[in-house]
Write a protein that holds these residues in place. Structure first.
Motif, PDB file in Angstrom:
ATOM      1  N   ILE A  93       0.838  -1.198   0.000  1.00  0.00           N
ATOM      2  CA  ILE A  93       0.000   0.000   0.000  1.00  0.00           C
ATOM      3  C   ILE A  93       0.876   1.252   0.000  1.00  0.00           C
ATOM      4  CG2 ILE A  93      -1.631   1.338   1.386  1.00  0.00           C
ATOM      5  CD1 ILE A  93      -2.807  -1.376   2.297  1.00  0.00           C
ATOM      6  N   HIS A  94       1.917   1.245   0.824  1.00  0.00           N
ATOM      7  CA  HIS A  94       2.825   2.398   0.894  1.00  0.00           C
ATOM      8  C   HIS A  94       3.509   2.637  -0.451  1.00  0.00           C
ATOM      9  CE1 HIS A  94       5.578   5.283   2.701  1.00  0.00           C
ATOM     10  NE2 HIS A  94       6.568   4.641   2.116  1.00  0.00           N
ATOM     11  N   ARG A  95       3.843   1.532  -1.153  1.00  0.00           N
ATOM     12  CA  ARG A  95       4.489   1.650  -2.462  1.00  0.00           C
ATOM     13  C   ARG A  95       3.536   2.156  -3.532  1.00  0.00           C
ATOM     14  NH1 ARG A  95       5.746  -3.773  -5.179  1.00  0.00           N
ATOM     15  NH2 ARG A  95       3.993  -3.244  -6.553  1.00  0.00           N
ATOM     16  N   GLY A  96       2.243   1.957  -3.314  1.00  0.00           N
ATOM     17  CA  GLY A  96       1.262   2.325  -4.332  1.00  0.00           C
ATOM     18  C   GLY A  96       1.086   1.259  -5.386  1.00  0.00           C
ATOM     19  N   ALA A  97       1.126  -0.016  -4.975  1.00  0.00           N
ATOM     20  CA  ALA A  97       0.935  -1.120  -5.920  1.00  0.00           C
ATOM     21  C   ALA A  97      -0.399  -0.967  -6.652  1.00  0.00           C
ATOM     22  CB  ALA A  97       0.991  -2.449  -5.175  1.00  0.00           C
ATOM     23  N   ARG A  98      -0.455  -1.443  -7.881  1.00  0.00           N
ATOM     24  CA  ARG A  98      -1.649  -1.279  -8.691  1.00  0.00           C
ATOM     25  C   ARG A  98      -1.976  -2.565  -9.465  1.00  0.00           C
ATOM     26  NH1 ARG A  98      -2.371   2.134  -5.775  1.00  0.00           N
ATOM     27  NH2 ARG A  98      -2.786   4.359  -6.084  1.00  0.00           N
ATOM     28  N   ASP A  99      -3.282  -2.706  -9.770  1.00  0.00           N
ATOM     29  CA  ASP A  99      -3.791  -3.752 -10.666  1.00  0.00           C
ATOM     30  C   ASP A  99      -3.480  -5.174 -10.188  1.00  0.00           C
ATOM     31  OD1 ASP A  99      -4.870  -1.854 -12.429  1.00  0.00           O
ATOM     32  OD2 ASP A  99      -2.930  -1.617 -13.433  1.00  0.00           O
ATOM     33  N   LEU A 100      -3.444  -5.375  -8.878  1.00  0.00           N
ATOM     34  CA  LEU A 100      -3.235  -6.726  -8.355  1.00  0.00           C
ATOM     35  C   LEU A 100      -4.493  -7.560  -8.570  1.00  0.00           C
ATOM     36  CD1 LEU A 100      -1.428  -5.909  -4.981  1.00  0.00           C
ATOM     37  CD2 LEU A 100      -0.386  -6.591  -7.162  1.00  0.00           C
ATOM     38  N   ASN A 101      -4.291  -8.838  -8.819  1.00  0.00           N
ATOM     39  CA  ASN A 101      -5.385  -9.783  -8.989  1.00  0.00           C
ATOM     40  C   ASN A 101      -5.358 -10.751  -7.806  1.00  0.00           C
ATOM     41  OD1 ASN A 101      -6.249  -8.980 -11.844  1.00  0.00           O
ATOM     42  ND2 ASN A 101      -4.067  -9.371 -12.102  1.00  0.00           N
ATOM     43  N   LEU A 102      -6.241 -10.532  -6.848  1.00  0.00           N
ATOM     44  CA  LEU A 102      -6.212 -11.295  -5.611  1.00  0.00           C
ATOM     45  C   LEU A 102      -6.935 -12.623  -5.779  1.00  0.00           C
ATOM     46  CD1 LEU A 102      -6.946  -8.538  -2.935  1.00  0.00           C
ATOM     47  CD2 LEU A 102      -4.768  -9.150  -4.040  1.00  0.00           C
ATOM     48  N   ILE A 103      -6.351 -13.666  -5.189  1.00  0.00           N
ATOM     49  CA  ILE A 103      -6.955 -14.996  -5.167  1.00  0.00           C
ATOM     50  C   ILE A 103      -7.093 -15.408  -3.708  1.00  0.00           C
ATOM     51  CG2 ILE A 103      -6.713 -17.414  -5.831  1.00  0.00           C
ATOM     52  CD1 ILE A 103      -4.840 -16.370  -8.114  1.00  0.00           C
ATOM     53  N   GLY A 104      -8.321 -15.590  -3.248  1.00  0.00           N
ATOM     54  CA  GLY A 104      -8.539 -16.036  -1.881  1.00  0.00           C
ATOM     55  C   GLY A 104      -8.289 -17.527  -1.767  1.00  0.00           C
ATOM     56  N   VAL A 105      -7.598 -17.927  -0.698  1.00  0.00           N
ATOM     57  CA  VAL A 105      -7.264 -19.341  -0.497  1.00  0.00           C
ATOM     58  C   VAL A 105      -7.891 -19.849   0.805  1.00  0.00           C
ATOM     59  CG1 VAL A 105      -5.390 -21.041  -0.432  1.00  0.00           C
ATOM     60  CG2 VAL A 105      -5.088 -18.935  -1.719  1.00  0.00           C
ATOM     61  N   PRO A 106      -9.210 -20.103   0.818  1.00  0.00           N
ATOM     62  CA  PRO A 106     -10.157 -19.889  -0.281  1.00  0.00           C
ATOM     63  C   PRO A 106     -10.953 -18.597  -0.149  1.00  0.00           C
ATOM     64  CG  PRO A 106     -11.170 -21.317   1.329  1.00  0.00           C
ATOM     65  CD  PRO A 106      -9.820 -20.940   1.883  1.00  0.00           C
ATOM     66  N   GLN A 107     -10.801 -17.866   0.979  1.00  0.00           N
ATOM     67  CA  GLN A 107     -11.522 -16.610   1.160  1.00  0.00           C
ATOM     68  C   GLN A 107     -10.552 -15.538   1.621  1.00  0.00           C
ATOM     69  OE1 GLN A 107     -14.114 -18.329   4.206  1.00  0.00           O
ATOM     70  NE2 GLN A 107     -13.287 -16.907   5.700  1.00  0.00           N
ATOM     71  N   LEU A 108     -11.037 -14.306   1.694  1.00  0.00           N
ATOM     72  CA  LEU A 108     -10.187 -13.161   2.007  1.00  0.00           C
ATOM     73  C   LEU A 108     -10.789 -12.346   3.139  1.00  0.00           C
ATOM     74  CD1 LEU A 108      -9.494 -12.108  -1.681  1.00  0.00           C
ATOM     75  CD2 LEU A 108      -7.796 -13.053  -0.110  1.00  0.00           C
ATOM     76  N   GLY A 109      -9.926 -11.551   3.784  1.00  0.00           N
ATOM     77  CA  GLY A 109     -10.370 -10.737   4.904  1.00  0.00           C
ATOM     78  C   GLY A 109      -9.738  -9.355   4.891  1.00  0.00           C
ATOM     79  N   LEU A 110      -9.156  -8.985   6.031  1.00  0.00           N
ATOM     80  CA  LEU A 110      -8.669  -7.617   6.213  1.00  0.00           C
ATOM     81  C   LEU A 110      -7.619  -7.222   5.188  1.00  0.00           C
ATOM     82  CD1 LEU A 110      -8.582  -4.985   7.887  1.00  0.00           C
ATOM     83  CD2 LEU A 110      -6.799  -6.066   9.281  1.00  0.00           C
ATOM     84  N   GLN A 111      -6.659  -8.107   4.913  1.00  0.00           N
ATOM     85  CA  GLN A 111      -5.585  -7.707   3.999  1.00  0.00           C
ATOM     86  C   GLN A 111      -6.137  -7.353   2.615  1.00  0.00           C
ATOM     87  OE1 GLN A 111      -2.714 -10.913   3.637  1.00  0.00           O
ATOM     88  NE2 GLN A 111      -4.297 -12.462   3.665  1.00  0.00           N
ATOM     89  N   ALA A 112      -7.132  -8.108   2.145  1.00  0.00           N
ATOM     90  CA  ALA A 112      -7.744  -7.773   0.859  1.00  0.00           C
ATOM     91  C   ALA A 112      -8.505  -6.463   0.945  1.00  0.00           C
ATOM     92  CB  ALA A 112      -8.681  -8.898   0.421  1.00  0.00           C
ATOM     93  N   ASP A 113      -9.222  -6.253   2.049  1.00  0.00           N
ATOM     94  CA  ASP A 113     -10.003  -5.025   2.190  1.00  0.00           C
ATOM     95  C   ASP A 113      -9.095  -3.804   2.197  1.00  0.00           C
ATOM     96  OD1 ASP A 113     -12.858  -4.443   2.374  1.00  0.00           O
ATOM     97  OD2 ASP A 113     -12.360  -3.407   4.251  1.00  0.00           O
TER      98      ASP A 113
END
Length: 276
Positions: A40-60
């Motif tokens: 987030i600090h770097r300003g990453a962009r266009d990531l494609n997240l894959i939940g293994v098998p679901q996602l939480g705070l880090q994805a949010d």
């Protein structure tokens, strides 16, 4: 890998290029929160997240910070704390694309990549509306029986698997314990980045207590030591979730201003959790 040269958190984050597909575990399974904050600090962009098998705070957090293009997952949730506010807002605004899935389908896709095959058959999703919304999934007749449809799920091969564990060793082996989804993600991914509470001098694969739950260095690209690296979601067997912080996040992230303030002042714990 003989004599691990531990990387820094920023060095791990630098190995996640913009546009990468990034496999992340749910909040209960070992989240590399320090790397997420670095992205987030770097300003990453266009990531494609894959939940293994679901996602939480880090994805949010990544979604709220504008780092995400697509999400493939069975769910995005803060669990008992409530819905994931930035994910919900992004979906309603059309800011990200969601590829709905299920836990069995994601595991099947990762298992296919793990085995080096193009797809994996399963039955559990048959009859679901998901099939009409996932054109890449195919239904075929069982070639060994009649009137027996099977769903074929394409292999899911993430560019990077990212997670946090209690322990790694100087040889690059990583202990994941009973969290087999972490081992599956590492087997399926092209690269695996790991943060860990502690790096030990002992060879985990030579210790009968740890060897059954240890991911060999063959599957690990980089490791960084990060005490309290899963905060605030907690780490199994080491420290619990910081419920107060998570509740605070859920309240603040309901608005753009509150989310920005949380990112500026996450209130990290002053002292690392004691090693066990």
């Amino acid at each position: 890998m003989s004599g691990l040269q531990a990387d820094s958190i920023d060095a791990l984050a630098a190995q996640v290029p913009d546009g990468a597909s990034l496999a992340l575990p749910p909040d209960y399974s070992g989240c590399a929160m320090t790397v997420v904050r670095a992205l987030i600090h770097r300003g990453a962009r266009d990531l494609n997240l894959i939940g293994v098998p679901q996602l939480g705070l880090q994805a949010d957090l990544l979604i709220g910070a504008g780092c995400v293009a697509t999400v493939e997952t069975a769910a995005v949730t803060l669990g008992e704390i409530g819905p994931a506010p930035r994910f919900t807002r992004a979906i309603r605004a059309g800011a990200i694309r969601i590829r709905d899935s299920t836990c069995p389908a994601i595991h099947a896709g990762l298992q296919a990549a793990e085995k080096g095959i193009p797809f994996m058959p399963l039955r559990g999703v048959l009859g679901s509306d998901l099939i009409t919304h996932r054109p890449g999934w195919k239904v075929i007749d069982n070639p060994f029986a009649s009137d027996d449809p099977l769903l074929l799920v394409p292999a899911i091969r993430p560019d990077i698997a990212l997670f946090h564990t209690p322990l790694a060793d100087v040889h690059g082996n990583v202990w994941v314990g009973v969290r087999r989804e972490l081992m599956l993600a590492a087997h399926a991914a092209r690269h695996t980045l790991v943060t860990t509470e502690r790096i030990t001098q002992e060879n985990l694969l030579a210790d009968e207590r740890y060897a059954p739950g240890t991911l060999p260095a063959l599957y690990v690209s980089s490791v960084a030591e990060a005490p309290n690296g899963a905060w605030p979601v907690g780490l199994w067997g080491r420290y619990p979730p910081d419920i107060g912080n998570l509740e605070r996040y859920a309240r603040m992230a309901s608005t753009d201003e509150g989310f920005a303030l949380y990112l500026d002042q996450p209130r990290e714990p002053a002292e690392p959790a004691p090693a066990r």
